[in-house]
Structure formats: C-alpha cells, structure tokens
Scaffold this active site. Structure first.
Site, PDB file in Angstrom:
ATOM      1  N   HIS A  31       0.759  -1.152   0.058  1.00 53.07           N
ATOM      2  CA  HIS A  31       0.066  -0.146  -0.060  1.00 53.07           C
ATOM      3  C   HIS A  31       0.935   1.051  -0.100  1.00 53.07           C
ATOM      4  CE1 HIS A  31      -4.279  -1.603   0.679  1.00 53.07           C
ATOM      5  NE2 HIS A  31      -3.485  -2.650   1.192  1.00 53.07           N
ATOM      6  N   GLU A  79      -6.552  -0.312  -5.819  1.00 54.46           N
ATOM      7  CA  GLU A  79      -7.612   0.490  -5.175  1.00 54.46           C
ATOM      8  C   GLU A  79      -7.405   1.754  -5.254  1.00 54.46           C
ATOM      9  OE1 GLU A  79      -8.723  -2.169  -1.009  1.00 54.46           O
ATOM     10  OE2 GLU A  79      -6.826  -1.626  -1.396  1.00 54.46           O
ATOM     11  N   ALA A 133     -14.682 -12.704 -13.376  1.00 56.23           N
ATOM     12  CA  ALA A 133     -13.752 -12.245 -14.295  1.00 56.23           C
ATOM     13  C   ALA A 133     -12.303 -12.496 -13.986  1.00 56.23           C
ATOM     14  CB  ALA A 133     -14.213 -11.046 -14.993  1.00 56.23           C
TER      15      ALA A 133
END
Length: 334
Positions: free
Chosen positions: A39, A108, A177
């Site tokens: 992150h 994200e 997917a």
C-alpha cells in the site's frame, strides 16, 4: 494437497522494522508463509503505516531461513511498470530460491489517485492486470522482449538475472472475471474470508475451475489461498475490541468506493459499532471453536490459509496461534 498456514503481516498497522520482527516470530512459531500488502497509504491516517513491500520482503528474507514470502497483494499496473516488478521479483527469486510469490491484484484508488493518476473503471483495471501479468511472464521466459500492448510496451527489454526456479504468480480476485483469469494464467488464487458462502461456492470456485479447464488444468493445479480474518484471544471481549482498528474492512463496497483519503476512510470506519467491525472476523476465545470455524473454509476447498489478526499485540497472537491453533489445524489431516 496438505494445508499451508501463513501469517499476514499488517503493513497498514505496523512500521517496517516491527513488522519484520513479527515475520521472524512467525517462522519461529511454525507458520509456512508470510504475506504483506503493498500500500502507498494505510486504511487509517492516525497510527497508520505503509512500508514499501519490495525492500521489506528482501529484509525479511535475509532474516529468515525457510518461510515463503509474498505479496497479498501488489498492483503492477499504475505506480509500477510491469517490467519493474518483473525485475524486482526475479531478483528476490534469486536471493531466496523457492521462497518468493508475486501476488497481484487490480488495485485500489486509495493507493494510486494521490499520485495524480486517473482511476479507471473496473473493465480497464482488469485489462491492465491481465496485460501486466502476461508481460511479466514473458519477460521471465524470454530475452529481448518487444511488447506492444494496449497499456504497456517494451522495446527489446531483457531481465538479465532470472531465477532458476520460476516465481509463482497468484491473482487476487473477488469477482468471476479476474478469478477465471487466475485459473487460466496464474499459479495461485487469492481471496479473503468473511463473505457469504455463496460467493465462494457458487461464484469464485466455479469460475476458477472454468478458467483452469480452458488450459487443461484443474483446481488441484492451483494454490487456493484465502486470507483468514481472525481475532483469537483468551479474553473474548479483547478479541472483539481488537477488530475496531480494521473497521474499514466491514464497510460496504458502496461506502468505500472512490475514497482516496485515509482520513475519510478512518472516519467512516470509526463510525461503525464494534459488532459490525467484527462481522468480517472469526472472533473466538476457544481454540476448538476457532478451528471448527476455520475448517469451514478448508471444506470449501482452500488449502493455503493466511491468518490476519487485528490486534496491536502481534507477538502474543503468534505465540497463542503457534501453540493452540496451528497444531489443531495440522491435525485435521488434509
């Protein structure tokens, strides 16, 4: 396939040196693997951390002897060019043969938008992830790679220092997917616990099997890894309270979609009652009850369980888990 039991190093909660100390303790406590997120920013502004995963993996590898190390997950599509990740993990694979896993995901906005990057829709993020993984694999497989993709390109690029043992790539996904993609092109699949059984049983695992079947494989050819959200302590009230730090995980996708500021994410998480914050976690003070709840995920088909504990005293968690939970899990005989 025998169970593999791992430890999730909470890079969003602890600084790099302290986190590396926990990784060493995990090996000593009998864990098989350590995974870390990559992150740029934590889920919380106050008391949050975000050490870079690449140097941290190298540091932990140098302090340990046999434990497997990986990312869960890293996004190879925005902050990084896929070729940079191919080079970095080839180097880690040479330094620590057979011990490195590259776990990737589509990302994200919290980690990318603050750098001035435009955050695309899910369709483009998926396409970027697929293209990045294929490029990384080609760079590991071939020399002087000229790649002309929709999003990335290389011109006679070579990764000169390749490990003899290929670095496995795992794809993290929560939808069909990307899960089918993992079945087709990856060595493993990563998801997280605490969601409805129907998601795993009726959506993700069938999609994974479908993707694997398209290239002549089965689920037995893949490492099925699940991050287990667990809060275990002899004091049940403490185990419940520990989950508050990670309240963001209990926010709905609609609540946290498009939130790029850790201060806002923290505000949303702190507004949740402790019961909702704990809803994503297996909370227990009884090791037998705890193992029975974990076994449910083993029965679903997961064989690599990576345990993420929310509390501030990770050394205590590792000691308790190593003594009371890991032996019971290994005794399951699967």
């Amino acid at each position: 396939m025998a169970l593999r039991l791992g430890y999730k190093a909470s890079a969003e909660q602890f600084g790099p040196k302290e986190l590396a100390d926990f990784g060493v303790l995990a090996e000593q406590a009998g864990f098989d693997s350590v995974f870390v997120s990559d992150h740029l920013q934590p889920w919380r502004h106050d008391g949050g951390h975000a050490p870079a995963a690449l140097p941290w993996l190298g540091a932990l590898g140098a302090r340990t002897e046999k434990i497997t190390l990986g990312t869960s997950v890293l996004t190879p599509t925005f902050r990084y060019h896929p070729a940079v990740i191919a080079q970095a993990f080839a180097t880690l694979g040479l330094l620590f043969p057979g011990r490195i896993i590259l776990g990737v995901g589509s990302g994200e906005s919290l980690n990318e938008v603050p750098l001035g990057l435009t955050w695309p829709d899910g369709k483009e993020r998926f396409a970027r992830l697929k293209e990045a993984v294929l490029l990384i694999q080609q760079l590991w497989r071939e020399d002087r790679v000229t790649f002309d993709g929709t999003y990335y390109s290389t011109d006679k690029a070579t990764i000169y220092d390749k490990p003899e043992q290929p670095v496995p790539i795992y794809i993290g996904a929560s939808g069909p997917a990307a899960t089918r993609l993992a079945g087709r092109i990856a060595d493993g699949f990563i998801t997280t616990s605490g969601k409805a059984d129907t998601l795993y049983r009726d959506t993700l695992l069938p999609a994974l099997a479908e993707g694997a079947g398209k290239v002549g494989r089965t689920l037995d050819d893949l490492d099925l890894l699940i991050e287990m959200k667990v809060s275990f302590d002899h004091d049940r009230e403490k185990a419940m309270h520990d989950t508050k730090y990670w309240g963001a995980l209990a926010l709905t996708p609609e609540q946290k979609s498009g939130v790029e500021d850790p201060i806002e994410m923290q505000r949303l998480a702190d507004a949740l009652p402790v019961e909702q914050a704990a809803s994503r976690w297996i909370v227990s003070s009884d090791p037998e009850e705890h193992v029975e709840k974990i076994k449910h995920y083993v029965d679903l088909g997961f064989r690599h369980l990576v345990f993420h504990a929310p509390g501030p005293d990770q050394a205590r968690f590792l000691e308790l888990y190593g003594a009371e939970v890991l032996p019971r899990l290994r005794a399951l005989g699967v």
